[in-house]
Design a protein around this motif. Structure first.
Motif, PDB file in Angstrom:
ATOM      1  N   VAL A   1       0.836  -1.263  -0.132  1.00 15.14           N
ATOM      2  CA  VAL A   1      -0.042  -0.037   0.042  1.00 15.14           C
ATOM      3  C   VAL A   1       0.815   1.091  -0.104  1.00 15.14           C
ATOM      4  O   VAL A   1       0.384   2.294  -0.851  1.00 15.14           O
ATOM      5  CB  VAL A   1      -1.032  -0.075   1.284  1.00 15.14           C
ATOM      6  CG1 VAL A   1      -1.603   1.350   1.540  1.00 15.14           C
ATOM      7  CG2 VAL A   1      -1.888  -1.108   0.948  1.00 15.14           C
ATOM      8  N   GLY A   2       2.099   1.078   0.838  1.00 21.11           N
ATOM      9  CA  GLY A   2       3.018   2.384   0.750  1.00 21.11           C
ATOM     10  C   GLY A   2       3.611   2.601  -0.491  1.00 21.11           C
ATOM     11  O   GLY A   2       3.657   3.952  -0.923  1.00 21.11           O
ATOM     12  N   VAL A   3       3.872   1.779  -1.512  1.00 26.58           N
ATOM     13  CA  VAL A   3       4.545   1.909  -2.502  1.00 26.58           C
ATOM     14  C   VAL A   3       3.478   2.355  -3.466  1.00 26.58           C
ATOM     15  O   VAL A   3       3.888   3.265  -4.396  1.00 26.58           O
ATOM     16  CB  VAL A   3       5.095   0.435  -3.206  1.00 26.58           C
ATOM     17  CG1 VAL A   3       5.506   0.413  -4.811  1.00 26.58           C
ATOM     18  CG2 VAL A   3       6.180  -0.115  -2.165  1.00 26.58           C
ATOM     19  N   VAL A   4       2.247   1.686  -3.579  1.00 27.53           N
ATOM     20  CA  VAL A   4       1.281   2.437  -4.443  1.00 27.53           C
ATOM     21  C   VAL A   4       0.964   3.769  -4.127  1.00 27.53           C
ATOM     22  O   VAL A   4       0.846   4.814  -4.974  1.00 27.53           O
ATOM     23  CB  VAL A   4      -0.105   1.551  -4.359  1.00 27.53           C
ATOM     24  CG1 VAL A   4      -1.142   2.141  -5.056  1.00 27.53           C
ATOM     25  CG2 VAL A   4       0.041   0.262  -5.006  1.00 27.53           C
ATOM     26  N   VAL A   5       0.642   4.168  -2.869  1.00 23.26           N
ATOM     27  CA  VAL A   5       0.646   5.485  -2.382  1.00 23.26           C
ATOM     28  C   VAL A   5       1.578   6.461  -3.008  1.00 23.26           C
ATOM     29  O   VAL A   5       1.521   7.518  -3.500  1.00 23.26           O
ATOM     30  CB  VAL A   5       0.447   5.777  -0.926  1.00 23.26           C
ATOM     31  CG1 VAL A   5       0.248   7.258  -0.594  1.00 23.26           C
ATOM     32  CG2 VAL A   5      -1.014   4.836  -0.527  1.00 23.26           C
ATOM     33  N   PHE A   6       3.004   6.000  -2.840  1.00 29.22           N
ATOM     34  CA  PHE A   6       4.135   6.657  -2.887  1.00 29.22           C
ATOM     35  C   PHE A   6       4.086   6.905  -4.523  1.00 29.22           C
ATOM     36  O   PHE A   6       4.568   8.203  -5.112  1.00 29.22           O
ATOM     37  CB  PHE A   6       5.310   5.961  -2.595  1.00 29.22           C
ATOM     38  CG  PHE A   6       6.508   7.034  -2.992  1.00 29.22           C
ATOM     39  CD1 PHE A   6       7.099   7.885  -2.427  1.00 29.22           C
ATOM     40  CD2 PHE A   6       7.200   6.476  -3.979  1.00 29.22           C
ATOM     41  CE1 PHE A   6       8.268   8.310  -2.552  1.00 29.22           C
ATOM     42  CE2 PHE A   6       8.552   7.158  -4.451  1.00 29.22           C
ATOM     43  CZ  PHE A   6       8.921   8.106  -3.454  1.00 29.22           C
ATOM     44  N   THR A   7       3.764   5.868  -5.199  1.00 27.75           N
ATOM     45  CA  THR A   7       3.877   6.076  -6.664  1.00 27.75           C
ATOM     46  C   THR A   7       2.569   7.169  -7.277  1.00 27.75           C
ATOM     47  O   THR A   7       2.861   7.768  -8.295  1.00 27.75           O
ATOM     48  CB  THR A   7       3.562   4.736  -7.530  1.00 27.75           C
ATOM     49  OG1 THR A   7       4.580   3.862  -6.851  1.00 27.75           O
ATOM     50  CG2 THR A   7       3.765   4.781  -8.887  1.00 27.75           C
ATOM     51  N   LEU A   8       1.420   6.862  -6.818  1.00 27.55           N
ATOM     52  CA  LEU A   8       0.234   7.643  -7.062  1.00 27.55           C
ATOM     53  C   LEU A   8       0.239   9.252  -6.429  1.00 27.55           C
ATOM     54  O   LEU A   8      -0.722   9.750  -6.721  1.00 27.55           O
ATOM     55  CB  LEU A   8      -0.887   6.901  -6.902  1.00 27.55           C
ATOM     56  CG  LEU A   8      -1.006   5.504  -7.493  1.00 27.55           C
ATOM     57  CD1 LEU A   8      -2.317   4.995  -7.414  1.00 27.55           C
ATOM     58  CD2 LEU A   8      -0.741   5.875  -9.269  1.00 27.55           C
ATOM     59  N   ARG A   9       1.208   9.476  -5.625  1.00 30.74           N
ATOM     60  CA  ARG A   9       1.197  10.742  -4.972  1.00 30.74           C
ATOM     61  C   ARG A   9       1.044  11.782  -5.840  1.00 30.74           C
ATOM     62  O   ARG A   9       1.713  11.857  -6.969  1.00 30.74           O
ATOM     63  CB  ARG A   9       2.254  10.803  -3.956  1.00 30.74           C
ATOM     64  CG  ARG A   9       3.608  11.173  -4.385  1.00 30.74           C
ATOM     65  CD  ARG A   9       4.692  10.949  -3.691  1.00 30.74           C
ATOM     66  NE  ARG A   9       5.880  11.634  -4.307  1.00 30.74           N
ATOM     67  CZ  ARG A   9       6.708  10.993  -5.123  1.00 30.74           C
ATOM     68  NH1 ARG A   9       6.361  10.148  -5.300  1.00 30.74           N
ATOM     69  NH2 ARG A   9       7.678  11.777  -5.374  1.00 30.74           N
ATOM     70  N   PRO A  10       0.555  12.990  -5.596  1.00 36.10           N
ATOM     71  CA  PRO A  10       0.531  14.248  -6.234  1.00 36.10           C
ATOM     72  C   PRO A  10       1.990  14.658  -6.624  1.00 36.10           C
ATOM     73  O   PRO A  10       2.773  14.793  -5.950  1.00 36.10           O
ATOM     74  CB  PRO A  10      -0.120  15.019  -5.621  1.00 36.10           C
ATOM     75  CG  PRO A  10      -1.114  14.505  -4.646  1.00 36.10           C
ATOM     76  CD  PRO A  10      -0.387  13.315  -4.536  1.00 36.10           C
ATOM     77  N   GLY A  11       2.257  15.170  -7.884  1.00 36.90           N
ATOM     78  CA  GLY A  11       3.555  15.569  -8.189  1.00 36.90           C
ATOM     79  C   GLY A  11       4.350  14.426  -8.538  1.00 36.90           C
ATOM     80  O   GLY A  11       5.611  14.710  -9.166  1.00 36.90           O
ATOM     81  N   SER A  12       4.084  13.269  -8.487  1.00 36.81           N
ATOM     82  CA  SER A  12       5.017  12.221  -8.990  1.00 36.81           C
ATOM     83  C   SER A  12       5.205  11.932 -10.527  1.00 36.81           C
ATOM     84  O   SER A  12       6.191  11.529 -11.207  1.00 36.81           O
ATOM     85  CB  SER A  12       4.671  10.975  -8.470  1.00 36.81           C
ATOM     86  OG  SER A  12       3.443  10.477  -8.625  1.00 36.81           O
ATOM     87  N   LYS A  13       4.209  12.534 -11.139  1.00 42.13           N
ATOM     88  CA  LYS A  13       4.120  12.531 -12.916  1.00 42.13           C
ATOM     89  C   LYS A  13       5.023  13.098 -13.298  1.00 42.13           C
ATOM     90  O   LYS A  13       5.994  12.757 -14.186  1.00 42.13           O
ATOM     91  CB  LYS A  13       2.886  12.693 -13.120  1.00 42.13           C
ATOM     92  CG  LYS A  13       2.631  12.475 -14.725  1.00 42.13           C
ATOM     93  CD  LYS A  13       1.366  12.790 -15.400  1.00 42.13           C
ATOM     94  CE  LYS A  13       1.253  12.715 -16.770  1.00 42.13           C
ATOM     95  NZ  LYS A  13      -0.114  12.783 -17.356  1.00 42.13           N
ATOM     96  N   GLN A  14       5.559  14.219 -12.765  1.00 36.38           N
ATOM     97  CA  GLN A  14       6.575  15.162 -13.341  1.00 36.38           C
ATOM     98  C   GLN A  14       7.854  14.697 -12.955  1.00 36.38           C
ATOM     99  O   GLN A  14       8.911  14.643 -13.866  1.00 36.38           O
ATOM    100  CB  GLN A  14       6.440  16.697 -12.607  1.00 36.38           C
ATOM    101  CG  GLN A  14       7.547  17.676 -13.291  1.00 36.38           C
ATOM    102  CD  GLN A  14       7.534  17.827 -14.704  1.00 36.38           C
ATOM    103  OE1 GLN A  14       6.506  17.705 -15.072  1.00 36.38           O
ATOM    104  NE2 GLN A  14       8.570  17.837 -15.402  1.00 36.38           N
ATOM    105  N   THR A  15       8.107  14.195 -11.636  1.00 33.96           N
ATOM    106  CA  THR A  15       9.385  13.464 -11.333  1.00 33.96           C
ATOM    107  C   THR A  15       9.530  12.235 -12.178  1.00 33.96           C
ATOM    108  O   THR A  15      10.923  12.052 -12.669  1.00 33.96           O
ATOM    109  CB  THR A  15       9.286  12.941  -9.945  1.00 33.96           C
ATOM    110  OG1 THR A  15       8.969  14.271  -8.939  1.00 33.96           O
ATOM    111  CG2 THR A  15      10.497  12.519  -9.537  1.00 33.96           C
ATOM    112  N   ALA A  16       8.658  11.433 -12.557  1.00 29.23           N
ATOM    113  CA  ALA A  16       8.804  10.200 -13.207  1.00 29.23           C
ATOM    114  C   ALA A  16       9.153  10.619 -14.651  1.00 29.23           C
ATOM    115  O   ALA A  16      10.137  10.066 -15.167  1.00 29.23           O
ATOM    116  CB  ALA A  16       7.667   9.523 -13.327  1.00 29.23           C
ATOM    117  N   LYS A  17       8.608  11.657 -15.105  1.00 25.29           N
ATOM    118  CA  LYS A  17       9.023  12.062 -16.599  1.00 25.29           C
ATOM    119  C   LYS A  17      10.328  12.754 -16.604  1.00 25.29           C
ATOM    120  O   LYS A  17      11.056  12.160 -17.645  1.00 25.29           O
ATOM    121  CB  LYS A  17       7.981  13.307 -17.151  1.00 25.29           C
ATOM    122  CG  LYS A  17       8.173  14.106 -18.296  1.00 25.29           C
ATOM    123  CD  LYS A  17       7.392  13.302 -19.411  1.00 25.29           C
ATOM    124  CE  LYS A  17       7.252  14.146 -20.575  1.00 25.29           C
ATOM    125  NZ  LYS A  17       8.420  13.630 -21.527  1.00 25.29           N
TER     126      LYS A  17
END
Length: 50
Positions: free
Chosen positions: A24-40
């Motif tokens: 659950v922690g990994v899923v929340v960390f991945t889907l947190r706000p702002g993670s899309k830009q970091t992943a990009k």
């Protein structure tokens, strides 16, 4: 109660809960706000010119 049985019982319950909490922690960390830009930005690193 035997030591093996007690440890097995402990691992069955708390081990499963720990793995579920980690998932659950990994899923929340991945889907947190702002993670899309970091992943990009991380995905674009190999494509950057020096």
């Amino acid at each position: 109660m035997e030591t093996y049985t007690a440890m097995r019982h402990f691992a069955d319950i708390w081990g499963l809960l720990a793995m579920a909490a980690f998932f659950v922690g990994v899923v929340v960390f991945t889907l947190r706000p702002g993670s899309k830009q970091t992943a990009k930005e991380a995905a674009d690193i190999p494509l950057k010119d020096d």
